[in-house]
Scaffold this motif. Structure first.
Motif, short mmCIF file in Angstrom:
data_model
loop_
_atom_site.label_atom_id
_atom_site.label_comp_id
_atom_site.label_asym_id
_atom_site.label_seq_id
_atom_site.Cartn_x
_atom_site.Cartn_y
_atom_site.Cartn_z
N THR A 93 0.83 -1.20 0.00
CA THR A 93 0.00 0.00 0.00
C THR A 93 0.86 1.25 0.00
N THR A 94 0.25 2.32 -0.40
CA THR A 94 0.89 3.63 -0.31
C THR A 94 0.34 4.45 0.85
N ALA A 95 -0.53 3.83 1.62
CA ALA A 95 -1.17 4.57 2.71
C ALA A 95 -0.23 4.80 3.88
N HIS A 96 0.78 4.00 4.02
CA HIS A 96 1.74 4.17 5.12
C HIS A 96 3.09 3.61 4.69
N SER A 97 4.02 3.69 5.59
CA SER A 97 5.38 3.24 5.27
C SER A 97 5.84 2.13 6.20
N ASN A 98 4.92 1.47 6.80
CA ASN A 98 5.30 0.40 7.72
C ASN A 98 5.53 -0.90 6.94
N VAL A 99 6.52 -1.62 7.37
CA VAL A 99 6.84 -2.90 6.75
C VAL A 99 6.85 -3.96 7.85
N ASP A 100 6.07 -4.98 7.66
CA ASP A 100 6.06 -6.09 8.62
C ASP A 100 7.46 -6.70 8.71
N PRO A 101 8.02 -6.82 9.91
CA PRO A 101 9.38 -7.37 10.03
C PRO A 101 9.53 -8.74 9.39
N LYS A 102 8.45 -9.51 9.35
CA LYS A 102 8.56 -10.84 8.76
C LYS A 102 8.77 -10.77 7.25
N LEU A 103 8.55 -9.62 6.68
CA LEU A 103 8.67 -9.47 5.23
C LEU A 103 10.00 -8.82 4.83
N SER A 104 10.92 -8.72 5.77
CA SER A 104 12.17 -8.03 5.46
C SER A 104 12.91 -8.70 4.31
N GLY A 105 12.81 -10.05 4.25
CA GLY A 105 13.51 -10.74 3.16
C GLY A 105 12.87 -10.54 1.80
N LEU A 106 11.66 -10.00 1.81
CA LEU A 106 10.94 -9.82 0.55
C LEU A 106 11.13 -8.42 -0.02
N MET A 107 11.57 -7.49 0.82
CA MET A 107 11.56 -6.09 0.42
C MET A 107 12.47 -5.80 -0.76
N LYS A 108 13.61 -6.47 -0.81
CA LYS A 108 14.55 -6.14 -1.89
C LYS A 108 13.97 -6.51 -3.26
N TYR A 109 13.01 -7.43 -3.26
CA TYR A 109 12.41 -7.80 -4.54
C TYR A 109 11.27 -6.86 -4.91
N LEU A 110 10.72 -6.17 -3.93
CA LEU A 110 9.59 -5.27 -4.18
C LEU A 110 9.99 -3.81 -4.16
N SER A 111 11.27 -3.54 -3.90
CA SER A 111 11.69 -2.15 -3.80
C SER A 111 11.49 -1.35 -5.08
N PRO A 112 11.56 -1.94 -6.28
CA PRO A 112 11.37 -1.10 -7.47
C PRO A 112 9.97 -0.53 -7.59
#
Lengths: 158, 412
Positions: free
Chosen positions: A48-67
């Motif tokens: 979502t664009t509603a906030h900037s919170n990232v679930d800590p369990k998804l930290s390994g996924l962020m690098k693939y979704l960063s673009p």
């Protein structure tokens, strides 16, 4: 009588759980299941664009979704199914959608998985067959949800 | 004395004076005029005087005087020949000219041709050899072509010669034997003579007034504990920590089903056991939350519907509340519930649902064999980086369309 049986059963089960014989039997069963059973895991993530919170369990996924433009990622649910060849599992996710995963075949290096996404009143959204490497993942994304989209990482573990 | 006409004709024929008529008359008289002429020549040769020297030579020979070098004497007496050209020209009233100098002057200085030629060839002075060699290129290997033109095969002479020669004989022993010397190993006697090499380190340190120190220990003490570099290195390389948990789970495989072996070991069937447990437990207390907390598991179980053959999800044991035997049933129920939780834990699958950050494999390779979208949806495929999980993006057409990002990829 029933209580004695229950106590004996519990004690026996606890003892057998750590006994070498049962462990050996379990090991044999596990090695047998390792060939034919595959654990399919699907996360339901709300990007979502509603906030900037990232679930800590998804930290390994962020690098693939960063673009992508989304800043917040919430883990809504996790679905897991242990399947053999030609087995399928269906998961209901938000938005009146159903995700059906079918394990078509498996070998030592990869599995073939069919992914079907259907939505109420819309019918079929996606029907794809994917061959993914052992313990590999792929991501299905796009269904709209609130101020964002759903991201569905699927991993085949075996 | 008079000669007869025939004798006169014969004399004329001998002297070679007879004409054809006279020679014909002689032949008619029985004489051969040619024979008479030949006889006269023979007689003149035989009766002639011996060859005589010239008078001057005879006198010089008589006087025993060698032949004088008259030419040389004349040239010597004449001396150097005078230069007549200048005198002749003066007599003729013509000027004496230095024609050589005039020609040189008229020709002027001879031009330096080398620079012009090199300039026209685009070459610099003094570097002719290099450009010429460069222009000529590598010298061609003519040996093979010459042999081919001669119909001879190309041969490597070294190997055939070595094969023909065979192994070189060992001559040293024979030579030593011929000289009356024995074959000796020099190294061993030298080592024996030298004895063990002395330990010089202590002696050198003592000569320098230094004490024998152990360097390694003080260095280790000074260095201290090695810093933890792995996390920093992984961060610098843009890598994540290795998914150890995932690797362990993958290596372990799905957890075995213990219910069957346990029931079999107890010679029990699953149905009566479950029934007995439920009866013994009485009303089911809310155990899942504390058990999950004790085991480090999160609340709730995933919603799972097995279509065909998949492992069924654990279902909550629901029993009607009875409220009886609460005093004994509570501890018994706790034990039974713990056992049930243990069974459920092993039966439900290897991956704790909320056990920590989800790890993804370092290599994610997929092959899309078939891809179909609904009539009102569009599909795009992305991959953030090599070996990253491929993203299949589903875009319903009646929803917001994706916009292209600056990097060329689509934006969700």
């Amino acid at each position: 009588m029933i209580r004695r049986l229950a106590i004996a059963l519990v004690v026996g089960m606890l003892g057998l759980a750590v006994s070498p014989d049962v462990s050996l039997a379990a090991e044999k069963a596990g090695s047998a299941a390792k060939v034919g059973k595959v654990q399919l895991q699907m996360l339901v993530v709300h990007a979502t664009t509603a906030h900037s919170n990232v679930d800590p369990k998804l930290s390994g996924l962020m690098k693939y979704l960063s673009p992508f433009k989304y800043t917040g990622f919430d883990l809504l649910n996790t679905h897991t199914a242990t399947l053999g060849s030609n087995d399928g599992a269906s998961f209901s996710i938000v938005g009146g959608r159903d995700v059906e995963l079918t394990l078509l075949s498996t070998d030592e290096k990869a599995v073939r998985v069919r992914v079907q996404i259907n939505q109420e009143q819309r019918g079929k959204l996606l029907d794809t067959t994917i061959r993914v490497n052992r313990n590999g993942s792929f991501i299905v994304a796009g269904p709209k949800h609130k101020e964002g989209v759903l991201v569905l990482p699927v991993t085949a573990k075996y | 004395m008079t000669l007869t006409p025939t004798e006169l004709l014969r004399t004329r024929a001998a002297d070679g004076l007879a004409d054809d008529g006279e020679r014909a008359a002689l032949r008619s008289a029985g004489f051969d005029p040619d024979e008479h002429q030949a006889l006269r020549g023979l007689l003149a040769e035989l009766l002639g005087p011996p060859p005589s020297r010239g008078l001057a030579d005879a006198v010089m020979l008589e006087l025993q005087i060698a032949e004088p070098p008259v030419g040389a004497a004349l040239r010597s007496a004449a001396g150097a020949a005078p230069e007549l050209g200048a005198g002749v020209l003066q007599r003729l009233g013509l000027p004496v000219l230095d024609l050589g100098g005039l020609l040189h002057e008229a020709a002027g200085r001879s031009p330096e041709l080398a620079e012009g030629v090199l300039a026209s060839l685009g070459l610099a002075m003094g570097s002719i050899g290099g450009p010429l060699r460069d222009a000529a290129g590598e010298a061609p290997e003519l040996g093979d072509s010459v042999l081919a033109s001669l119909g001879l095969p190309s041969l490597s002479l070294g190997l055939p010669l070595r094969e023909t020669a065979g192994a070189a004989p060992e001559l040293s022993d024979g030579v030593l034997a011929a000289l009356g010397l024995s074959t000796i190993s020099v190294g061993a006697p030298l080592r024996d003579a030298a004895g063990a090499s002395p330990e010089l380190g202590d002696g050198v340190l003592a000569a320098l007034g230094l004490s024998t120190v152990s360097v390694r220990g003080p260095l280790r003490d000074a260095a201290g504990a090695p810093p933890e570099l792995s996390q920093g290195v992984l961060t610098a390389l843009g890598l994540s920590a290795p998914p150890v948990a995932e690797a362990l789970r993958a290596a372990a495989g799905p957890s075995p089903d213990l219910v069957g072996p346990v029931a079999e070991a107890l010679s029990l069937e699953e149905g009566p056991v479950a029934q007995a447990l439920r009866e013994a437990a009485g009303p089911t207390p809310p155990l899942w939350a504390p058990i999950s907390a004790e085991l480090g598991l999160a609340r709730g179980r995933p919603q799972l519907q097995v279509i065909s053959g998949g492992s069924p999800a654990p279902a909550a044991v629901a029993a009607p509340p009875t409220g009886r035997r609460f005093g004994l049933a509570l501890p018994m129920g706790a034990l039974v519930a713990a056992a049930a939780a243990l069974l459920l834990f092993f039966q439900s699958g290897p991956a704790p649902v909320d056990a920590g950050p989800y790890e993804f494999a370092a290599v994610n390779q997929i092959e899309i064999e078939d891809l179909q979208a609904g009539p009102d949806a569009m599909v795009q495929v992305f991959q953030a980086e090599e070996n990253a999980p491929t993203i299949i993006f589903l875009e319903p057409l009646d929803e917001v369309e994706p916009t292209a990002s600056e990097g060329g990829g689509a934006t969700l």
